[in-house]
Enzyme design. Structure first.
Site, short mmCIF file in Angstrom:
data_model
loop_
_atom_site.label_atom_id
_atom_site.label_comp_id
_atom_site.label_asym_id
_atom_site.label_seq_id
_atom_site.Cartn_x
_atom_site.Cartn_y
_atom_site.Cartn_z
CB SER A 287 7.03 56.12 60.11
OG SER A 287 7.56 57.42 60.28
CE LYS A 293 8.50 54.12 55.87
NZ LYS A 293 9.79 54.51 55.36
#
Ligand code: ARG
Length: 474
Positions: A287, A293
């Protein structure tokens, strides 16, 4: 800038005989298909070569003309492959672009190529060849995906995981067993594509515009030369149906649906809440704002592709419904959706194969989850039936009370003691405790097609043998 080869025509130079003015700009825009059907150039040239050969063999054109036509077509194929071909929108489509280029390359004999054929049978032939080529590519790619799944299944024939119904823990299964379920699905997908290919494999060339031709053509020869099983039997049908594309898109939609299910499972499995598998960096994205992420974008996009694929099927079905025989220009709309759908499926299959190859299960997380949710309750009920000869309905009831006891204490079934079981039914014996472990549960599922590791290993190896043999032959 290269010159537009169709630009000088006052009317279309291929069919402009009875026209005195050029088409309106918007007419040209709505009519032209060259922007997308240039993808059929290879197939178009293949078909034209077979047609020219046949025309010469039947004495309809001279051998000398056929030789020049074929040499010219081969030259054009080279130009197409090298990206040198200049496509003209004024020349509408791939067929007229190729023919026009042939005229420039070899002169007068080019005009004899279109004897005893029409663009209607030509496009039907080209498009069948293109769809057939894609079916063959897809079949090979799906075999690769099956191989990746079967290999992973063989390595994880005994890795337990929860089996779900309603996405609620149901009974323990093995990861290998779960993966082999997809090998079966994809096997049927390949079967469906193969069925579509078999029905598709008849050659429309020579049906001409719609009624056949008065020239003594040999349709069996062209069918043969293009790898078709036989010529199509009805000239009207030959130029007016696209069921071969529809059938392929239907099979592709079902296949896309299968891939989307596996993709969805991958998306679920990689969440921290499940943590069943780890995807490689190769198939994960980060991300731009959240550093922690790891997103399964390839799985998500593979899941989404079925939208385009099934959409293409719907789109072509709607184009075709209600069309009177024979050809209508509506049918030019068959290509873009089919191209897009089959491209999308190809991409999804390749991405899924890569993900499956790379993914690694987290055996501890799977095992832990496999034992949660009273997943071996059925095993206990089966014990009561097998050992105490209770009717299954009664066994179900007794086991339900055992589950309620565990639930009341906030523990799993494996944590219960013999005394606990006896407090529900005094006939319980010590060996009843053994069936509560997830390993014993999966081991006991030896019925044909069941999840016992020995079954799974055998099935995985069977598939591997079959798939590896086929891959070696290809
Ligand atoms: N580009 C056309 C198509 O894709 C080729 C056939 C044109 N036939 C015709 N009668 N205008 O359908």
């Amino acid at each position: 800038m290269s010159k537009d080869p169709g630009a000088k025509a006052s009317a279309n130079k291929m069919w402009g005989g009875r026209f005195s003015v050029s088409p309106a700009e918007i007419m040209e825009e709505i009519n032209a298909s060259i922007g997308f059907d240039k993808r059929l150039a290879t197939q178009d040239i293949r078909g034209s070569k077979a047609h020219a050969q046949m025309l010469a063999a039947a004495g309809i054109i001279t051998k000398e003309d056929a030789k020049r036509i074929i040499a010219g077509l081969e030259q054009i194929l080279g130009e197409v492959d090298r990206g040198e071909m200049v496509w003209s929108r004024a020349l509408e489509d791939v067929h007229m672009n190729v023919e026009s280029r042939l005229k420039d390359a070899i002169g007068e004999p080019a005009g004899r190529l279109h004897t005893a054929r029409s663009r209607n049978d030509q496009v039907a032939t080209d498009f069948r060849l293109w769809v057939r080529d894609r079916i063959d590519d897809l079949d090979a790619a799906l075999a690769e995906l099956q191989l990746a799944l079967a290999r992973k299944a063989d390595s994880h024939a005994a890795t337990v995981m929860p089996g779900f119904t309603h996405l609620q823990p149901a009974q323990p299964v093995t990861f290998g067993h779960h993966l082999l379920a997809y090998v079966e699905m994809i096997g049927r997908d390949r079967g469906r594509l193969g069925d579509a290919r078999a029905r598709l494999n008849e050659c429309p060339l020579g049906a001409a515009a719609l009624a056949g031709t008065s020239f003594p053509i040999d349709r069996h020869a062209t069918a043969d030369a293009l790898g078709f099983d036989r010529p199509t039997a009805n000239s009207l049908d030959s130029v007016s149906d696209r069921d071969f594309a529809l059938e392929t898109l239907a099979a592709a939609s079902i296949c896309g649906m299968h891939l989307s299910r596996l993709a969805e499972e991958i998306v679920i499995w990689v969440t921290p809440q499940f943590g069943f598998i780890k995807l490689s960096d190769r198939f994960t994205t980060g991300s731009s704002i959240m550093p922690q992420k790891r997103n399964p974008d390839a799985a998500e996009l593979s899941r989404a592709k079925v939208g385009r694929i099934a959409g293409g099927f719907q789109s072509l079905l709607m184009v075709m419904k209600g069309l009177p025989l024979a050809y209508s220009k509506d049918m030019q709309e068959d290509k873009e959706v089919t191209f897009d759908a089959l491209d999308s499926l190809g991409l999804a299959v390749a991405a899924m194969a890569g993900m499956v190859e790379d993914m690694e299960p987290n055996a501890d997380a799977m095992r832990g989850a496999a034992g949660r949710g009273y997943s071996t309750a059925t095993d206990l009920a089966d014990w009561l039936v097998r050992e105490l000869k209770l009717p299954f309905r009664d066994a179900h009831h007794v086991t339900g009370r055992v589950v309620a006891l565990a639930e009341g204490r906030g523990v799993e079934l494996e944590a219960l003691s013999l005394d606990d079981l006896k407090s529900i039914d005094p006939r319980f014996r010590r060996d009843a405790l053994d069936v509560l472990s997830v390993d014993n549960s999966v081991k006991s599922r030896t019925s044909y097609g069941g999840t016992a590791p020995q079954n799974v290993r055998k099935m995985a190896r069977g598939w591997l043998r079959k798939l590896e043999k086929a891959a070696a032959k290809a």
